[in-house]
Every structure is written in C-alpha cells, then in structure tokens.
Design a protein around this motif. Structure first.
Motif, PDB file in Angstrom:
ATOM      1  N   SER A 385       0.855  -1.197   0.000  1.00 45.62           N
ATOM      2  CA  SER A 385       0.000   0.000   0.000  1.00 45.62           C
ATOM      3  C   SER A 385       0.886   1.240   0.000  1.00 45.62           C
ATOM      4  CB  SER A 385      -0.914  -0.019   1.211  1.00 45.62           C
ATOM      5  OG  SER A 385      -0.153   0.023   2.414  1.00 45.62           O
ATOM      6  N   ASP A 386       0.238   2.396  -0.151  1.00 40.79           N
ATOM      7  CA  ASP A 386       1.009   3.647  -0.168  1.00 40.79           C
ATOM      8  C   ASP A 386       1.669   3.911   1.172  1.00 40.79           C
ATOM      9  OD1 ASP A 386       0.212   3.959  -2.768  1.00 40.79           O
ATOM     10  OD2 ASP A 386      -1.505   5.260  -2.276  1.00 40.79           O
ATOM     11  N   ASP A 387       0.978   3.657   2.275  1.00 37.81           N
ATOM     12  CA  ASP A 387       1.565   3.878   3.605  1.00 37.81           C
ATOM     13  C   ASP A 387       2.771   2.970   3.836  1.00 37.81           C
ATOM     14  OD1 ASP A 387      -0.441   5.719   4.038  1.00 37.81           O
ATOM     15  OD2 ASP A 387      -1.768   4.277   5.045  1.00 37.81           O
TER      16      ASP A 387
END
Length: 412
Positions: A385-387
């Motif tokens: 994911s982006d995080d």
C-alpha cells in the motif's frame, strides 16, 4: 557364358580331373623368379629419388622404428610415394625378405595382385620395423618421402570421440533421435545385401556353383578392393544416382523405424548400450599404435565409469573443504537490483499458484485478513500500500544514515 554353362553341366569326375591337372601344372606355368632389389633405410623427413632405367624395377624402403614411450602415443609415420598409382604395386612386411617373398607369390599367372596396394600414402607402425616394397612397371623417376607427426590431432579427436561414446552410451540408448539415425544408417548399409541377393538369383543353383562362390573369395576380395579404390570416381561420375539411392533407402528405413517405434524393452536397451561401449573401446584401441597405452586407457575408462558415485561426492566435499570457493560480495546497487528481481519473480509465482487448480481459493480467502486487497493483488496491483511504501522509504533512509555515521566513527 555358354561355355561356362557347358562346363557346369559336365559330370563331376571330369571337372575334378581338370582341376587336378590345373593344380599339378600350376608350378610349371607360374613365373617364380626373384627380381634384384635394393634396401633403403628411411628416417623421418628423408627423401629418396629412384630413377628406373628399365621396366620391372623393385626397391624396398624400411623404417627401423623407435622405442615405445607415453609421449609417442599419438605419433604417426607415413610413407608417401609420388608416382602414378597405376604404374606400380606396393608390398608391406616387417623385413625385406618378407616383402620379397610377397612379390614372388604375386609373380604367378594364376594369382591376382591382392597382396599389393594402390595407394600413394601408407601408414607405418612407429614402434616396429616396417618395410615397403615398390614394384615399378614403367621407366621413369619417382620420389619417396617419410613424413612424421609427433602429435596426430586426428588420433586425439578419435580417442576423444571414443571416450565420449563410452561414457554417454546409457543416454544414447534412451535417445529417440539416436535410434532413428542408427536405424536409417543401418538400413542404407543393409540395402546392399538386398542387391547381393537379387544378383545371386542370376547364378545357377548347382553344388558346383556354390563351391565356386565359396572358394572364389579371392575373386570377391579383388572386386571389393577395385570398387573401394575407385569409390571416389564412382561418387563423382554417378553423384545423382548415388544421392537418389541413399535418399530412397533412407526414406524407407525411416518409415520402418517410425512404424516399429523406439526401443522400449530394458534388455534391448542394455544390448544397445553394451554395443556402443564395445565400439568405444574398439575405437580407443585403434586410435594409437601403442597397444599397451591403449589397453591402459581402456581399463582407466572402465574404472572411471564404474566408480561409485558416493565416493565421488565425498571427494568433491573434501576438495571444497580443502579449497573453499571464493565468495563474491555484492555492492549496494547489485544488492538492490537482485532484491527487486527476486521479489518480482516470487510475486509472479505466487499469482500463478493462486490461479492454478492446485490452490483452494475459498480456503485461502478465509485465512486472509483483507481479502479485497488480495483480489486486487491477483488482478495485477502492487502488493504494498502507499503507507507501507512511505514507511519503507523512511526506514531505508535511517538505516543508510546510521551506516554512514558508523563508518565516519571508524575512520576517526
């Protein structure tokens, strides 16, 4: 032909009486005289020019040989005669007397010139005394030279092919391509037997004729020698017919091999394997004139082939412990590239496994915390994911800064 058939139809006692007269009168009708000759001792790179001032000239050239040594295993000694082969005959022997005796045997009106050779190049035994008699039937000059090769690369290549054939015999006996190649080659060669059978049907089937064919091996040998000597001329003049014959017989052989199929019986495969290994040992023995070295090499190849694999593994392990291989350290860039490459490869394998029938999809989904994210991953989205990607970048920067700070402290 009519005279021959009349001779065949004669009573047996008349034929026996005629043959007895021929045998008794042969010493009288034969030319048994000895020509004067001169013996030349030849050594490597020697040249001898012979001037034949008269016809029926006979000279003998002898090579004394050399002691056997392992370094001389692949040596080749060749006697080259620079003259038209149709003008002379050549006789081989170990002594001049033996060569002269062969000439005397040939000097008979009832014998063919089977003891002689029509080649310009004659290979001699490097380790034994060899004499070559040249019987020139026309006037003129000719030269004789003794060529010497310390290492004959054709012999080296032959022994390498022989060892490869012996070692790879188990694999070749299982190979379908090798089966078809051997089947087609054998079919082309065996087709000559069919021609021989049809030719034999032309002869009359009588006991005397069978005796003539059996006792006439001298005539048959003379015919084979003549065909072999003119084989190159036959291939040049009748090239189209030879290629057509090989193509037709090869096609028929391929059809027969395809219909029968490759060998599947284990005993038949063992026979093929043993035949290949026997052929390999025969090639090793014929690759050199040093028979003792050839036999020693044959025994070495057999021992290596039957050497236990467990001992080989132990020797390899001991060698690695004694001489460990040098490890190559990766740079930071190589480490990063290898991580990206192997991660991408593992993710593709995971997608392939989850899409295959071997994976129980519903059971796998029940074990996941976020099935939606897994479904997006299966469609081709990133597994991070982006995080997670931002967190990975921050941690990478901190680890790099700590590594640089530790290096500065070491330098101070």
């Amino acid at each position: 032909m009519a005279l021959f058939m009349k001779f065949v139809n004669e009573p047996m006692w008349k034929i026996t009486y005629i043959l007895l007269i021929i045998v008794v009168c042969q010493p009288i009708l034969s030319e048994t005289y000895t020509l004067p000759f001169k013996v030349h001792d030849m050594y490597p790179d020697d040249h001898v020019t012979c001037d034949c001032a008269y016809e029926r000239h006979f000279e003998i050239y002898c090579y004394p040989g050399k002691p056997k040594h392992v370094l001389h295993t692949f040596e080749t000694v060749t006697l080259k005669i620079n003259v038209d082969p149709s003008n002379y005959d050549v006789y081989l022997g170990h002594t001049p007397e033996e060569v002269a005796e062969q000439l005397e045997l040939q000097q008979s009106s009832w014998s063919f010139s089977l003891l002689s050779s029509k080649s310009n190049i004659h290979h001699l035994d490097p380790f034994n005394r060899t004499c070559v008699g040249v019987y020139n039937m026309k006037r003129g000059k000719y030269t004789v030279e003794l060529l010497h090769l310390r290492v004959d690369y054709w012999r080296v290549l032959l022994i390498a092919v022989a060892m490869l054939t012996f070692m790879s015999a188990p694999q070749l006996s299982e190979n379908s391509l090798f089966y078809y190649i051997c089947g087609i080659s054998l079919g082309i060669t065996a087709s000559f037997l069919i021609l021989t059978y049809f030719i034999s049907r032309l002869f009359p089937k009588r006991p005397l004729m069978y005796g003539f064919l059996i006792g006439g091996s001298t005539v048959g040998l003379y015919i084979v020698q003549t065909i072999w000597g003119n084989l190159q001329l036959i291939l040049q003049q009748y090239q189209k017919y030879v290629l057509l014959y090989i193509g037709c017989t090869g096609l028929i052989s391929f059809i027969v091999c395809y219909r029968l199929g490759p060998v599947t019986d284990p005993r038949s495969k063992n026979l093929i394997k043993w035949a290949l290994q026997g052929m390999g040992l025969g090639l090793i023995y014929s690759s050199t004139c040093y028979q003792e070295a050839a036999v020693a090499l044959m025994l070495t190849v057999i021992m290596c082939y039957n050497f236990p694999s467990v001992w080989i593994s132990k020797l390899q392990a001991a060698w690695k412990r004694r001489f460990p291989p040098k490890l190559k350290l990766l740079s930071e860039e190589e480490y990063y590239e290898q991580g990206v490459r192997e991660t991408k490869k593992a993710l593709e394998e995971l997608r392939g496994y989850c899409s295959s029938p071997e994976c129980d999809t519903w059971k796998t989904v029940l074990k996941l915390k976020n099935p939606v994210r897994f479904a997006e991953f299966m469609k081709g989205d990133s597994h991070l994911s982006d995080d997670e990607m931002v967190q990975y970048e921050v941690e990478s920067r901190h680890s790099t800064a700590d590594y640089d700070y530790s290096d500065e402290e070491e330098e101070d």
